[in-house]
Write an enzyme that holds these catalytic residues in place. Sequence first.
Site, PDB file in Angstrom:
ATOM      1  N   GLY A   1       0.821  -1.212   0.000  1.00  0.00           N
ATOM      2  CA  GLY A   1       0.000   0.000   0.000  1.00  0.00           C
ATOM      3  C   GLY A   1       0.851   1.257   0.000  1.00  0.00           C
TER       4      GLY A   1
ATOM      5  N   GLY B   1     -14.624  13.055 -33.486  1.00  0.00           N
ATOM      6  CA  GLY B   1     -14.656  13.354 -32.055  1.00  0.00           C
ATOM      7  C   GLY B   1     -13.324  13.888 -31.570  1.00  0.00           C
TER       8      GLY B   1
HETATM    9  C1  HXC Z   1       9.889  -4.081   9.452  1.00  0.00           C
HETATM   10  C2  HXC Z   1      11.476  -4.348   7.830  1.00  0.00           C
HETATM   11  C3  HXC Z   1      10.506  -4.252   6.831  1.00  0.00           C
HETATM   12  C4  HXC Z   1       9.165  -4.046   7.229  1.00  0.00           C
HETATM   13  C5  HXC Z   1      12.401  -4.529   5.878  1.00  0.00           C
HETATM   14  N1  HXC Z   1      12.625  -4.546   7.197  1.00  0.00           N
HETATM   15  N2  HXC Z   1      11.103  -4.381   5.626  1.00  0.00           N
HETATM   16  N3  HXC Z   1      11.167  -4.255   9.122  1.00  0.00           N
HETATM   17  N4  HXC Z   1       8.919  -3.963   8.543  1.00  0.00           N
HETATM   18  N5  HXC Z   1       8.192  -3.925   6.345  1.00  0.00           N
HETATM   19  C6  HXC Z   1      13.901  -4.686   7.873  1.00  0.00           C
HETATM   20  C7  HXC Z   1      14.463  -6.085   7.750  1.00  0.00           C
HETATM   21  O1  HXC Z   1      13.954  -6.917   8.751  1.00  0.00           O
HETATM   22  C8  HXC Z   1      15.945  -5.810   7.926  1.00  0.00           C
HETATM   23  O2  HXC Z   1      16.192  -5.634   9.295  1.00  0.00           O
HETATM   24  C9  HXC Z   1      16.149  -4.466   7.270  1.00  0.00           C
HETATM   25  O3  HXC Z   1      14.857  -3.873   7.237  1.00  0.00           O
HETATM   26  C10 HXC Z   1      16.641  -4.567   5.836  1.00  0.00           C
HETATM   27  O4  HXC Z   1      15.790  -5.471   5.114  1.00  0.00           O
HETATM   28  P1  HXC Z   1      16.363  -6.657   4.215  1.00  0.00           P
HETATM   29  O5  HXC Z   1      15.260  -7.587   3.958  1.00  0.00           O
HETATM   30  O6  HXC Z   1      17.598  -7.221   4.859  1.00  0.00           O
HETATM   31  O7  HXC Z   1      16.805  -5.874   2.917  1.00  0.00           O
HETATM   32  P2  HXC Z   1      16.787  -6.395   1.418  1.00  0.00           P
HETATM   33  O8  HXC Z   1      17.383  -7.757   1.332  1.00  0.00           O
HETATM   34  O9  HXC Z   1      17.434  -5.327   0.617  1.00  0.00           O
HETATM   35  O10 HXC Z   1      15.279  -6.507   1.002  1.00  0.00           O
HETATM   36  C11 HXC Z   1      14.460  -5.352   0.906  1.00  0.00           C
HETATM   37  C12 HXC Z   1      12.983  -5.752   0.807  1.00  0.00           C
HETATM   38  C13 HXC Z   1      12.596  -6.697   1.935  1.00  0.00           C
HETATM   39  C14 HXC Z   1      12.735  -6.374  -0.584  1.00  0.00           C
HETATM   40  C15 HXC Z   1      12.189  -4.444   0.820  1.00  0.00           C
HETATM   41  O11 HXC Z   1      13.048  -6.150   3.158  1.00  0.00           O
HETATM   42  C16 HXC Z   1      11.132  -6.958   2.020  1.00  0.00           C
HETATM   43  O12 HXC Z   1      10.598  -7.735   1.217  1.00  0.00           O
HETATM   44  N6  HXC Z   1      10.511  -6.304   2.989  1.00  0.00           N
HETATM   45  C17 HXC Z   1       9.092  -6.459   3.212  1.00  0.00           C
HETATM   46  C18 HXC Z   1       8.302  -5.814   2.084  1.00  0.00           C
HETATM   47  C19 HXC Z   1       6.834  -5.890   2.363  1.00  0.00           C
HETATM   48  O13 HXC Z   1       6.184  -6.878   2.040  1.00  0.00           O
HETATM   49  N7  HXC Z   1       6.371  -4.878   3.101  1.00  0.00           N
HETATM   50  C20 HXC Z   1       5.026  -4.785   3.560  1.00  0.00           C
HETATM   51  C21 HXC Z   1       4.209  -4.331   2.373  1.00  0.00           C
HETATM   52  S1  HXC Z   1       2.541  -4.189   2.803  1.00  0.00           S
HETATM   53  P3  HXC Z   1      17.560  -6.031  10.018  1.00  0.00           P
HETATM   54  O14 HXC Z   1      17.298  -5.789  11.474  1.00  0.00           O
HETATM   55  O15 HXC Z   1      17.830  -7.452   9.683  1.00  0.00           O
HETATM   56  O16 HXC Z   1      18.599  -5.113   9.424  1.00  0.00           O
HETATM   57  C22 HXC Z   1       2.412  -2.623   3.179  1.00  0.00           C
HETATM   58  C23 HXC Z   1       1.033  -2.277   3.590  1.00  0.00           C
HETATM   59  C24 HXC Z   1       0.868  -0.816   3.566  1.00  0.00           C
HETATM   60  O17 HXC Z   1       3.277  -1.856   3.095  1.00  0.00           O
HETATM   61  C25 HXC Z   1      -0.583  -0.548   3.551  1.00  0.00           C
HETATM   62  C26 HXC Z   1      -0.834   0.891   3.420  1.00  0.00           C
HETATM   63  C27 HXC Z   1      -2.292   1.141   3.158  1.00  0.00           C
END
Ligand code: HXC
Length: 496
Positions: A151, A386
Amino acid sequence: MTYNIEKQHEKGKLHAIERINALLDKDSFVEIYAEARHNCYEFGMDKKDIPYDGVITGFGTINGRRVAVYSQDFTVQGGSLGKMHGDKIAEIISKAIECKCPVIGINDSGGARIQEGVNALAGYGNLFYQNVRASGLIPQISIIAGPCAGGAVYSPGLTDFIFTIDKISYMFITGPKVVKSVMFLDISEEDLGGGIIHSQKSGVSHFRCPDENDCYTKVRKLLDYIPHYYGDVLKPAGKVAYDAKKKVREIKEILPERKTQGYDVRKLIEALTDDGSFFEVAEEFAPNVSVGFAKIEGKSVGIIANNPSALGGILNCDASDKASRFIRYCDAYNIPLLTLVDIPGFVPGPEEEQKGIIRHGAKLIYAYSEATVPKVTVITRKAYGGAYIAMCSKHLGADFVFAWPTAEIAVMGAEGAIQILYAKQLKDPSQAQMVQEKTEEYKNTIMTPKIAAKQGYISGIIEPEETRGKILSCFKFLEEKRDTAQPEKKHGNIPL
Ligand code: HXC
């Protein structure tokens, strides 16, 4: 403050603070709420210190003018958005509204901070609300400088301009892992939501940049074309260069000899506007219509032009959307509109009908009719059916419409018209001569711009070389135009 700059560099990206410094005037940045922290104690968060809650917010200047800015720091909990993080961004947008300045967001985030549960979602909700409040009051610019998932994409999606950067920008509602589990589809981040996808296919991105520094340069350039808030009047550029001799020749030679041959309308735009001033928006999306900002004698105009070099310049769903959005942006900020028309019509056939060409084309008619800014239209060649009406005709409120002598204004082109009017005779070879004569007669009597001129549908027939002068005079005359004749209503209902 010590920043984890090396960790970010390892990913081939600038750090959040370096980005702000690259974007803003030197030493102009003032950070606010650097000491803010989350108050989430669940899921092990009680032990986590998250500096500035993962987002640097503040204000500064670009080219000496005030801007608000935020930059998500991926090295701090993945730039994830918790309640405090979202509120900090919402707050800076709210301040930008009050103080009347553009807001620029640099996005690099793993999305909603998972540990904060519904609080993270509240942070997003508050942010979206401010994005919508700001719409039409202050320009909102989003730079996607890393992942932007879930989102989270809707905050940039609500803003006016989105910049993506090759190899580091990714935007998607769900990432590749979810796509794999739900749809059993293997797809890379790049193919799902990389810069090329959003610039060429989805139309989400308006500017695709090869690297970060190019991106910040382009954002600064954009701010030179647009008023910084609703009601702001931009100062004309100090120096104006226009190579009249060279450009008049180019204008005269722009139309190919063969009437069905394409040409790149951007050459005409360049020839009509101040040297090097055309700044195209969404260049790679729906290239059959070209839109962008340019300067005429140093003043910004918004240009919408059918581009016959792509799909013959025909209007399809994407082109209608692209043009409508641009028109509405210009109208919101009082940027005058120049429309260049050379269009055979709306695209026919089942594919576009099923995509909703009726709904999308209607947006264009709506956007032009609704726009109260100065509107000048030049018909260079085809203006059929149009599409003639939709491309800012006098009937939709254009202030002045000019046609070149080469203009063809009619319900349809000669070949199509004759096929309908003389269907029987076309099957009879002995009538070939008569059909040929009727075709010529149609071209000479119906398609000529003289009929529209006589009826007052166009303001005049002008030679190509007169065009810049006429446009300039019209915009000067229209400078104080205020359309106050709108009936009272809450708002209209644009066919979205
Ligand atoms: C908490 C998070 C996080 C999240 C990443 N981190 N995303 N912590 N919440 N959403 C943290 C990881 O745990 C990690 O912590 C650090 O950030 C770096 O992340 P990595 O995964 O090591 O980095 P990378 O390998 O570069 O991968 C990046 C990434 C991946 C592709 C973005 O982190 C990922 O898939 N994150 C989740 C994406 C996601 O699904 N988000 C939610 C979307 S839903 P440490 O402590 O190990 O350094 C959403 C709803 C919103 O957003 C709704 C709004 C209406």
